[in-house]
Design a protein around this motif. Structure first.
Motif, mmCIF file in Angstrom:
data_model
loop_
_atom_site.group_PDB
_atom_site.id
_atom_site.type_symbol
_atom_site.label_atom_id
_atom_site.label_comp_id
_atom_site.label_asym_id
_atom_site.label_seq_id
_atom_site.Cartn_x
_atom_site.Cartn_y
_atom_site.Cartn_z
ATOM 1 N N GLN A 163 88.740 11.111 -47.506
ATOM 2 C CA GLN A 163 89.363 12.222 -46.759
ATOM 3 C C GLN A 163 90.854 12.364 -47.064
ATOM 4 O O GLN A 163 91.498 13.315 -46.597
ATOM 5 N N LEU A 164 91.405 11.390 -47.826
ATOM 6 C CA LEU A 164 92.863 11.340 -47.994
ATOM 7 C C LEU A 164 93.437 12.553 -48.731
ATOM 8 O O LEU A 164 94.418 13.156 -48.283
ATOM 9 N N ALA A 165 92.793 12.902 -49.858
ATOM 10 C CA ALA A 165 93.349 13.960 -50.697
ATOM 11 C C ALA A 165 93.454 15.270 -49.914
ATOM 12 O O ALA A 165 94.487 15.944 -49.931
ATOM 13 N N GLN A 166 92.379 15.590 -49.197
ATOM 14 C CA GLN A 166 92.386 16.850 -48.456
ATOM 15 C C GLN A 166 93.446 16.849 -47.352
ATOM 16 O O GLN A 166 94.160 17.832 -47.136
ATOM 17 N N ALA A 167 93.559 15.708 -46.655
ATOM 18 C CA ALA A 167 94.553 15.606 -45.577
ATOM 19 C C ALA A 167 95.956 15.803 -46.131
ATOM 20 O O ALA A 167 96.768 16.541 -45.564
ATOM 21 N N ALA A 168 96.239 15.172 -47.283
ATOM 22 C CA ALA A 168 97.568 15.283 -47.894
ATOM 23 C C ALA A 168 97.833 16.727 -48.319
ATOM 24 O O ALA A 168 98.935 17.254 -48.134
ATOM 25 N N GLN A 169 96.797 17.351 -48.851
ATOM 26 C CA GLN A 169 96.928 18.737 -49.303
ATOM 27 C C GLN A 169 97.185 19.677 -48.129
ATOM 28 O O GLN A 169 98.045 20.554 -48.197
ATOM 29 N N GLU A 170 96.433 19.482 -47.057
ATOM 30 C CA GLU A 170 96.608 20.345 -45.882
ATOM 31 C C GLU A 170 98.020 20.252 -45.323
ATOM 32 O O GLU A 170 98.601 21.243 -44.899
ATOM 33 N N LEU A 171 98.551 19.029 -45.280
ATOM 34 C CA LEU A 171 99.900 18.860 -44.728
ATOM 35 C C LEU A 171 100.945 19.376 -45.717
ATOM 36 O O LEU A 171 101.944 19.965 -45.310
ATOM 37 N N GLY A 172 100.702 19.146 -46.997
ATOM 38 C CA GLY A 172 101.631 19.593 -48.042
ATOM 39 C C GLY A 172 102.922 18.801 -48.012
ATOM 40 O O GLY A 172 103.296 18.241 -46.989
ATOM 41 N N GLY A 173 103.596 18.707 -49.149
ATOM 42 C CA GLY A 173 104.900 18.049 -49.210
ATOM 43 C C GLY A 173 104.852 16.560 -48.957
ATOM 44 O O GLY A 173 103.820 15.915 -49.170
ATOM 45 N N GLU A 174 105.982 16.009 -48.506
ATOM 46 C CA GLU A 174 106.078 14.565 -48.299
ATOM 47 C C GLU A 174 105.402 14.178 -46.984
ATOM 48 O O GLU A 174 105.469 14.914 -46.005
ATOM 49 N N VAL A 196 103.284 1.315 -42.517
ATOM 50 C CA VAL A 196 103.905 2.653 -42.499
ATOM 51 C C VAL A 196 104.552 2.887 -43.860
ATOM 52 O O VAL A 196 105.432 2.130 -44.259
ATOM 53 N N LYS A 197 104.076 3.904 -44.595
ATOM 54 C CA LYS A 197 104.598 4.138 -45.955
ATOM 55 C C LYS A 197 104.981 5.597 -46.155
ATOM 56 O O LYS A 197 104.300 6.508 -45.679
ATOM 57 N N TYR A 198 106.059 5.811 -46.873
ATOM 58 C CA TYR A 198 106.576 7.148 -47.163
ATOM 59 C C TYR A 198 106.003 7.615 -48.494
ATOM 60 O O TYR A 198 106.242 6.997 -49.522
ATOM 61 N N ALA A 199 105.247 8.695 -48.472
ATOM 62 C CA ALA A 199 104.634 9.195 -49.714
ATOM 63 C C ALA A 199 105.302 10.495 -50.144
ATOM 64 O O ALA A 199 105.317 11.464 -49.389
ATOM 65 N N LYS A 200 105.825 10.520 -51.362
ATOM 66 C CA LYS A 200 106.544 11.715 -51.842
ATOM 67 C C LYS A 200 105.579 12.788 -52.333
ATOM 68 O O LYS A 200 105.890 13.967 -52.326
ATOM 69 N N THR A 201 104.413 12.342 -52.792
ATOM 70 C CA THR A 201 103.438 13.298 -53.323
ATOM 71 C C THR A 201 102.068 13.030 -52.698
ATOM 72 O O THR A 201 101.850 11.973 -52.093
ATOM 73 N N ALA A 202 101.158 13.987 -52.913
ATOM 74 C CA ALA A 202 99.792 13.813 -52.401
ATOM 75 C C ALA A 202 99.137 12.597 -53.060
ATOM 76 O O ALA A 202 98.407 11.844 -52.416
ATOM 77 N N GLU A 203 99.435 12.379 -54.349
ATOM 78 C CA GLU A 203 98.849 11.233 -55.066
ATOM 79 C C GLU A 203 99.306 9.924 -54.422
ATOM 80 O O GLU A 203 98.509 9.012 -54.220
ATOM 81 N N GLU A 204 100.603 9.857 -54.111
ATOM 82 C CA GLU A 204 101.121 8.651 -53.455
ATOM 83 C C GLU A 204 100.465 8.454 -52.090
ATOM 84 O O GLU A 204 100.134 7.335 -51.703
ATOM 85 N N ALA A 205 100.280 9.552 -51.368
ATOM 86 C CA ALA A 205 99.657 9.460 -50.042
ATOM 87 C C ALA A 205 98.254 8.870 -50.156
ATOM 88 O O ALA A 205 97.852 8.022 -49.357
ATOM 89 N N VAL A 206 97.513 9.301 -51.185
ATOM 90 C CA VAL A 206 96.152 8.795 -51.392
ATOM 91 C C VAL A 206 96.203 7.299 -51.692
ATOM 92 O O VAL A 206 95.461 6.497 -51.127
#
Ligand code: GDP
Ligand code: MN
Length: 382
Positions: free
Chosen positions: A30-41, A59-69
């Motif tokens: 579900q990660l990719a879609q969640a990151a995409q929906e939120l957009g940005g960092e 707790v981690k700071y992700a700059k891109t959707a790939e990092e968030a995943v």
């Protein structure tokens, strides 16, 4: 009862307390879609029923959707302070300019509600309280009246400084207190409460604890309960209507009345023993409760001996004895048992026990000493 940050944030949002948008994720898929929906960092945050997630890598700071995943996958594999991470949230990252602490607690020490505010937000509040108590501003007040207006205003001014931030903080705190009061909380906490990019205050984190004894008034809150919060024996005890708290020692305790149960634990400690639990069978006279209590206690592999301490008032000693005998028929009880049985119908109770080959004691001290000796000797279960 405690709830997760995401659950608390949903309550915050329903009370109009500003939060950043988030998505709950329980599967890596579900990660990719969640990151995409939120957009940005985004910030990826473990949802566990303990604090200090930041320090534990949760707790981690992700700059891109790939990092968030990637971070999401990593965090879903973590165990934080004994809690395996099963849920995470992805939340819009805030550009934080300043972090404050704000919280309301039921303060047993001062028998009041305490509003706590600090300019040193984002840190562990327990550490702050120990190392720099002067950094935390506290106002005690009666729940019904709310904080003293002058003290409240002065505190807000001192902490939040500018007119706009003071006004925003006031609005957030008023809402946070209404939530605290209406949902029978023992704690509502925002740490950090932050000034972000557009100069507004936002709740970056959210923590809420509820008074278990008031949950019956709030089915919607009861429904938020997380199974990982209670141990199996605590769940069993709740179902059986017993007041029970699991402890670390090896002496199982069955006592009638919370006060006597507390005193019994103190005496066990004084005699050099370690109680395995607090258990109050209550004031009612119900043999089935004794059966349930014994079942719960023997399910704990640490228990080496059991102390039953009954001072019968409303509780009748013969009912307790009947419960004990019923339990012996239903379960294999191979642990040493020390029984102190005095009060209402004690002679009838003891007669029942004696017929079954069990002896009851009069004195509390001698019973406690005996059970401590049994738990530490060869006589107890190893
Ligand atoms: P805790 O460690 O369990 O209390 O988790 P928090 O939600 O309080 O996050 C820990 C820390 O991460 C915060 O004190 C912030 O410094 C940082 N943090 C959390 N969310 C954000 C965010 O949106 N932006 C920035 N810049 N930092 C954040
Ligand atoms: Mn926090």
């Amino acid at each position: 009862m405690n709830i997760h940050e995401y659950q608390a944030k949903e309550l915050f949002a329903s009370y109009g307390i500003p939060i950043k948008a988030f998505r709950l994720v329980t599967e890596p898929g579900q990660l990719a879609q969640a990151a995409q929906e939120l957009g940005g960092e985004t910030i990826v945050k473990a949802q566990v029923l303990t604090g200090g997630r930041g320090k534990a890598g949760g707790v981690k700071y992700a700059k891109t959707a790939e990092e968030a995943v990637k971070y999401g996958q990593d965090i879903l594999n973590l165990t934080i302070k004994g809690f395996p991470v099963e849920k995470i949230i992805l939340t819009e990252a805030a550009d934080i300019k300043k972090e404050f602490y704000a919280g309301f607690i039921t303060n047993r020490g001062t028998r009041a509600v305490t509003l706590m505010l600090s300019k040193a937000g984002g840190m562990d509040i327990e550490d702050l309280a120990v190392n720099s108590p002067e950094e935390i501003l506290k106002i005690d007040f009666f729940a019904r009246t709310g904080p003293d207006e002058d003290l409240y205003e002065a505190a807000l001014k001192d902490i939040f400084r500018t007119q706009t931030h003071i006004a925003q903080a006031r609005d957030i705190l008023d809402k946070l207190y209404r939530l605290f009061l209406e949902k029978d909380c023992s704690l509502t906490e925002i740490n950090p409460l932050s000034i972000v990019d557009d100069d507004t205050l936002v709740a970056i984190d959210a923590k809420m604890s509820f008074d278990d004894n008031a949950l019956f008034r709030h089915p919607e809150i009861q429904a938020l309960e997380n199974p990982e919060e209670s141990s199996q024996d605590e769940k069993d005890a709740r179902e059986a209507g017993l007041s029970f708290v699991s402890l670390d020692g090896d002496i199982g305790c069955i006592v009638n009345g919370a006060g006597l149960a507390m005193a019994t634990l103190d005496l066990i400690k004084l005699a050099g023993g370690e109680p395995a639990n607090f258990l109050d069978v209550g004031g009612s006279s119900n043999p089935n409760k004794v059966v349930s209590a014994l079942k719960i206690i023997i399910s704990n592999p640490n228990v080496k001996a059991i102390l039953i301490n009954i001072f019968g008032g409303i509780t009748r000693c013969d009912d307790i004895a009947k419960g004990l005998l019923m339990a012996r028929e239903q379960i294999q009880l191979d642990l040493p048992l020390v029984i102190r049985l005095v009060g209402t119908n004690q002679d009838e109770g003891r007669a029942l026990l004696e017929k079954a080959g069990l002896q009851a004691f009069d004195g509390l001290s001698e019973s406690v000493e005996k059970v401590v000796a049994l738990a530490t000797s060869e006589g107890g279960r190893q």
